[in-house]
Design an enzyme around this catalytic site. Structure first.
Site, PDB file in Angstrom:
ATOM      1  CB  VAL A   1      -0.845   0.201   1.390  1.00 56.95           C
ATOM      2  CG1 VAL A   1      -1.676   1.231   0.867  1.00 56.95           C
ATOM      3  CG2 VAL A   1      -1.924  -1.078   1.142  1.00 56.95           C
TER       4      VAL A   1
ATOM      5  CB  THR B   1       1.526   5.353   3.277  1.00 53.71           C
ATOM      6  OG1 THR B   1       3.161   5.275   2.601  1.00 53.71           O
ATOM      7  CG2 THR B   1       1.292   3.724   3.494  1.00 53.71           C
TER       8      THR B   1
ATOM      9  CB  SER C   1       6.984   5.652   2.557  1.00 57.29           C
ATOM     10  OG  SER C   1       6.787   5.656   3.472  1.00 57.29           O
ATOM     11  CB  SER C   2       4.803   1.377   0.185  1.00 56.49           C
ATOM     12  OG  SER C   2       5.925   0.842  -0.178  1.00 56.49           O
ATOM     13  CB  VAL C   3       1.707  -0.544   4.441  1.00 54.08           C
ATOM     14  CG1 VAL C   3       2.497  -1.952   5.137  1.00 54.08           C
ATOM     15  CG2 VAL C   3       2.113   0.734   5.521  1.00 54.08           C
TER      16      VAL C   3
END
Length: 406
Positions: A60, A62, A72-74
């Protein structure tokens, strides 16, 4: 109540899918990691995302930069589970996570237990602010969040039993080993000739030696550890771009390459086939190891649909280039569940270059397929050649990476 029930259902489906998928690959998720996945609610770390997205087996994003690229990500839950198993966290461990998002830090906190310590850090203040807020909201406010450049780690809470890097790295800076316990473990997505593999490394004196490696993909490091790959454009038609992604100092731009696609295509077939769901990532590693001119072909979907190129994977298919000619791997269907590897090439030396790439596919099949893959040994920069392990040597600013095939 309906939302809670749906969240629990989707959460359970996510964990079930991860466990089943890893088991099918012969690398089962450990009970400890599975339990952590069940305890931590992922939707709390992606506020605003629909539940279906929060519990999908996908990253995901972000935050994006001005060009729309993810910064940036999860991360994808399957990749997270894989790397946590590589890390082998023990109760009471002190852990540093480089590249923050919140979710992975919460999982680490579950694994290390109340007697351990988790420190998560990121260079982006927006990211650390979000991590702090989501961790606190989820009940993990004892995780320490640090806003700083991960290239230098954070010695204040070290040394660490485990360090995990959740951004793509091209090198291993001294701070990561200086802040690691003598018997510690480092898990890092390391880029090697354009291929990223999550390496589980343990210390042997001044060296780091791989214990396992897995295919992965991450947003690249920012700050002092940033390292860009080069692009050699092969086809510049808007919307149908084709290029070589180069992480290899041997390859330099040849002006003749932008004319190669105007020449007739040569092709050769290897007799080596693969089933539809059979992994063959070791073949990519072998080609990077065996071919000095290794690079990765990239193409837009429109370029592939229009038949400009026909790679096995449009975001990074193994290729080689030399003297105004390039060759790349392709596939064709030869049975109900079989595809044969082949090579397409363009340029004045197309037949010879296609034959070189095809031959190495056969060498991998005959000598290395289904067997233990390479060992990665990380030496300090400046280590003399006679103290390396042989094989392919990739030099970076801080390290010399030796890749040896068993």
């Amino acid at each position: 109540m309906h939302d809670v029930d749906e969240q629990e259902r989707l959460h359970e489906l996510m964990v079930y899918g991860i466990v089943r998928g890893r088991a099918r690959l012969g690398v089962p998720v450990s009970p400890e990691v599975e339990d952590a996945l069940r305890r931590v609610k992922r939707h709390l770390f992606v506020p605003g995302a629909p539940l279906e997205e929060a519990y999908a087996d996908d990253a995901v994003v972000t935050k994006r930069d001005a060009d729309g690229l993810a910064t940036s990500s999860v991360s994808q839950p399957t990749i997270i589970a894989m790397m946590l198993d590589q890390l082998q966290v023990r109760p009471g461990d002190r852990i540093l996570e480089i590249g923050s998002g919140g979710y992975n830090a919460a999982l680490l906190r579950e694994l290390t237990g109340p007697s351990g310590l988790v420190v998560t850090m990121d260079i982006d203040r927006d990211v650390t602010d979000r991590a702090s807020a989501t961790l606190a909201a989820a009940g993990y406010d004892d995780v320490r969040v640090v806003w700083s450049d991960g290239e230098f780690g954070t010695a204040e809470c070290g040394p660490y039993d485990r360090i995990i890097v959740t951004v793509g790295a091209a090198d291993i800076p001294p701070a990561w080993t200086e802040q690691l316990m003598a018997d510690g473990r480092l898990v890092v997505p390391l880029r090697l000739r354009g291929l990223t593999r999550s390496l589980a490394l343990h210390r042997v004196g001044e060296r780091l030696v791989s214990k396992s490696y897995e295919v992965c993909g991450f947003v690249p490091m920012q700050g002092a550890g940033s390292s860009q790959q080069r692009q050699i454009v092969l086809h510049a038609e808007p919307g149908r771009e084709v290029a070589l992604r180069v992480d290899n100092p041997v390859l330099h731009f040849d002006p003749a390459l932008d004319q190669a696609l105007t020449m007739p295509r040569a092709e050769t077939w290897t007799g080596v086939s693969v089933r539809s769901m059979e992994p063959f990532d070791d073949l990519d590693l072998w080609l990077a190891y065996a071919l000095p001119e290794f690079s990765l072909l990239t193409a837009t979907k429109a370029a592939v649909d229009a038949g400009v190129v026909a790679p096995t994977w449009r975001l990074g298919t193994p290729a080689i280039a030399s003297a105004g000619t390039f060759a790349y791997r392709t596939l064709r269907k030869v049975g109900d569940d079989q595809h044969e590897f082949g090579v397409y090439a363009h340029g004045p030396d197309a037949d010879a270059l296609a034959a070189r790439l095809a031959e190495q596919i056969r060498v991998w099949h005959d000598g290395h397929r289904g067997k233990p893959g390479p060992t990665f040994t990380i030496h300090p920069a400046g280590t003399p050649d006679d103290r390396l392990d042989g094989g392919l040597v990739i030099d970076r600013d801080h390290r010399r990476v030796s890749v040896s095939w068993r």
